[in-house]
Scaffold this motif. Structure first.
Motif, mmCIF file in Angstrom:
data_model
loop_
_atom_site.group_PDB
_atom_site.id
_atom_site.type_symbol
_atom_site.label_atom_id
_atom_site.label_comp_id
_atom_site.label_asym_id
_atom_site.label_seq_id
_atom_site.Cartn_x
_atom_site.Cartn_y
_atom_site.Cartn_z
ATOM 1 N N SER A 119 8.330 21.577 27.104
ATOM 2 C CA SER A 119 9.742 21.752 26.751
ATOM 3 C C SER A 119 10.303 23.029 27.359
ATOM 4 C CB SER A 119 9.909 21.821 25.233
ATOM 5 O OG SER A 119 9.908 20.546 24.671
ATOM 6 N N PRO A 120 11.483 22.929 27.976
ATOM 7 C CA PRO A 120 12.143 24.150 28.436
ATOM 8 C C PRO A 120 12.666 24.926 27.232
ATOM 9 C CG PRO A 120 13.578 22.233 28.709
ATOM 10 C CD PRO A 120 12.264 21.713 28.250
ATOM 11 N N PRO A 121 12.892 26.225 27.358
ATOM 12 C CA PRO A 121 12.801 27.003 28.593
ATOM 13 C C PRO A 121 11.454 27.690 28.800
ATOM 14 C CG PRO A 121 13.803 28.325 26.887
ATOM 15 C CD PRO A 121 13.495 27.006 26.260
ATOM 16 N N LYS A 122 10.560 27.645 27.809
ATOM 17 C CA LYS A 122 9.330 28.422 27.906
ATOM 18 C C LYS A 122 8.264 27.772 28.787
ATOM 19 C CE LYS A 122 9.739 30.893 23.503
ATOM 20 N NZ LYS A 122 9.964 32.170 24.170
ATOM 21 N N PHE A 123 8.285 26.464 28.912
ATOM 22 C CA PHE A 123 7.212 25.775 29.618
ATOM 23 C C PHE A 123 7.758 24.857 30.705
ATOM 24 C CE2 PHE A 123 6.008 26.543 25.201
ATOM 25 C CZ PHE A 123 4.965 27.437 25.414
ATOM 26 N N GLU A 124 7.083 24.839 31.822
ATOM 27 C CA GLU A 124 7.487 23.963 32.923
ATOM 28 C C GLU A 124 6.525 22.786 32.999
ATOM 29 O OE1 GLU A 124 5.377 25.879 36.826
ATOM 30 O OE2 GLU A 124 7.178 26.869 36.094
ATOM 31 N N PRO A 125 7.010 21.622 33.412
ATOM 32 C CA PRO A 125 6.155 20.434 33.435
ATOM 33 C C PRO A 125 5.127 20.490 34.556
ATOM 34 C CG PRO A 125 8.303 19.937 34.362
ATOM 35 C CD PRO A 125 8.389 21.331 33.822
ATOM 36 N N SER A 126 4.019 19.776 34.351
ATOM 37 C CA SER A 126 3.005 19.672 35.396
ATOM 38 C C SER A 126 3.411 18.643 36.436
ATOM 39 C CB SER A 126 1.658 19.295 34.787
ATOM 40 O OG SER A 126 1.775 18.097 34.043
ATOM 41 N N GLY A 127 4.342 17.751 36.062
ATOM 42 C CA GLY A 127 4.874 16.758 36.990
ATOM 43 C C GLY A 127 6.374 16.693 36.835
ATOM 44 N N SER A 128 6.906 15.482 36.692
ATOM 45 C CA SER A 128 8.357 15.323 36.569
ATOM 46 C C SER A 128 8.779 14.949 35.152
ATOM 47 C CB SER A 128 8.846 14.245 37.542
ATOM 48 O OG SER A 128 8.209 13.004 37.274
ATOM 49 N N GLU A 129 7.840 15.017 34.186
ATOM 50 C CA GLU A 129 8.154 14.577 32.838
ATOM 51 C C GLU A 129 8.158 15.729 31.844
ATOM 52 O OE1 GLU A 129 5.439 11.443 31.877
ATOM 53 O OE2 GLU A 129 6.581 9.958 32.977
ATOM 54 N N ILE A 130 9.097 15.641 30.894
ATOM 55 C CA ILE A 130 9.179 16.593 29.789
ATOM 56 C C ILE A 130 9.260 15.780 28.492
ATOM 57 C CG2 ILE A 130 10.341 18.336 31.205
ATOM 58 C CD1 ILE A 130 12.958 17.598 29.742
ATOM 59 N N PRO A 131 9.057 16.404 27.333
ATOM 60 C CA PRO A 131 9.153 15.653 26.081
ATOM 61 C C PRO A 131 10.543 15.027 25.907
ATOM 62 C CG PRO A 131 8.162 17.804 25.707
ATOM 63 C CD PRO A 131 8.667 17.809 27.107
ATOM 64 N N ALA A 132 10.557 13.798 25.424
ATOM 65 C CA ALA A 132 11.822 13.116 25.146
ATOM 66 C C ALA A 132 12.238 13.456 23.720
ATOM 67 C CB ALA A 132 11.666 11.610 25.330
ATOM 68 N N LEU A 133 13.090 14.462 23.583
ATOM 69 C CA LEU A 133 13.437 14.975 22.263
ATOM 70 C C LEU A 133 14.594 14.236 21.593
ATOM 71 C CD1 LEU A 133 13.132 18.782 23.057
ATOM 72 C CD2 LEU A 133 11.514 17.362 21.807
ATOM 73 N N PHE A 134 15.288 13.389 22.350
ATOM 74 C CA PHE A 134 16.472 12.724 21.798
ATOM 75 C C PHE A 134 16.236 11.218 21.626
ATOM 76 C CE2 PHE A 134 17.896 16.561 23.930
ATOM 77 C CZ PHE A 134 18.739 17.129 22.995
ATOM 78 N N VAL A 135 15.066 10.849 21.156
ATOM 79 C CA VAL A 135 14.726 9.423 21.064
ATOM 80 C C VAL A 135 14.342 9.010 19.649
ATOM 81 C CG1 VAL A 135 13.992 9.260 23.472
ATOM 82 C CG2 VAL A 135 12.324 9.897 21.704
ATOM 83 N N LEU A 136 14.820 9.743 18.637
ATOM 84 C CA LEU A 136 14.393 9.428 17.279
ATOM 85 C C LEU A 136 14.842 8.030 16.834
ATOM 86 C CD1 LEU A 136 14.863 12.843 15.451
ATOM 87 C CD2 LEU A 136 12.797 11.840 16.432
#
Length: 222
Positions: A119-136
């Motif tokens: 999750s930004p801003p503290k961590f950068e992804p290892s690829g092109s994916e980040i956690p999907a935080l808006f999918v509840l």
């Protein structure tokens, strides 16, 4: 893991866990073998020595790759596929190239978790994916389609004001939207458990006992 342990000790059967962002790490360690005590023990082995100085410096607005946790996750999660855990596991990710949400579990568990942590801003992804935080909404619908009658959402994002991002307005806006999304999504769940972590920072490695007590209390109250 202390929250899940407390639920199971009080007779609640857990059939599937979906972890978002750093919740994916907890979910993976628990669902791997379905043993909350073992998950708690393994997670609490994570210490500063497992991270280099660059990771710790992320608290100073320097984004670092979650791959720095790769050795720890490989050692403790092994080679098990994410779709072969003892208890159902998943963590949705957002592909930054296609803007699509992925639920793919056909990969090593450690690799799936790594993509779910960034999750930004503290961590950068290892690829092109980040956690999907808006999918509840999609998350709740997925579990209902799977036949689950009781869906619990454990919220550890208590207060966006506690995040030290006052000088980074883009990040502050992002996390305010995450919190607003959580508020709006609460009616989708059987219950929402607020786990109060306000006293603890991201790198409070010495606060394990306090966090354990907070998690266990939330589970008992639930």
């Amino acid at each position: 893991p202390s929250f899940i342990k407390s639920l199971t000790q009080n007779g609640v059967q857990v059939d599937e866990v979906i972890g978002i962002e750093w919740g994916a790490l907890t979910a993976a360690f628990y669902t791997l073998n379905g043993k909350p005590h073992e998950a708690e023990w393994k997670l609490y082995k994570l210490a500063k020595k497992d991270l280099d100085a660059g990771f710790i410096r992320s608290s100073l607005n320097k984004a670092v790759p979650t791959s720095q946790l790769r050795k720890f996750m490989k050692t403790n999660l092994g080679s098990r596929s994410a779709d072969k855990t003892q208890i159902g596991f998943n963590c949705p990710t957002l592909n930054l190239k296609s803007a699509s949400v992925a639920w793919n579990n056909k990969m090593p568990l450690w690799q799936k978790v790594e993509s779910c942590l960034a999750s930004p801003p503290k961590f950068e992804p290892s690829g092109s994916e980040i956690p999907a935080l808006f999918v509840l909404k999609q998350l709740s619908a997925h579990l209902k389609r799977s036949g689950y009658g009781v869906i619990i959402f454990a919220n550890v994002l208590n207060d966006v004001k506690s995040l030290k991002i006052n000088s980074d307005w883009a990040s502050r806006a992002y996390w305010a939207e995450v919190q607003r999304h959580i508020w709006q999504s609460k009616p989708l769940f059987t219950d929402v458990i607020e786990i109060n972590t306000e006293k603890y920072g991201l790198f409070d490695f010495d606060a394990k006992n306090g966090l354990k007590q907070v998690g266990e209390k939330a589970g008992r109250d639930a």
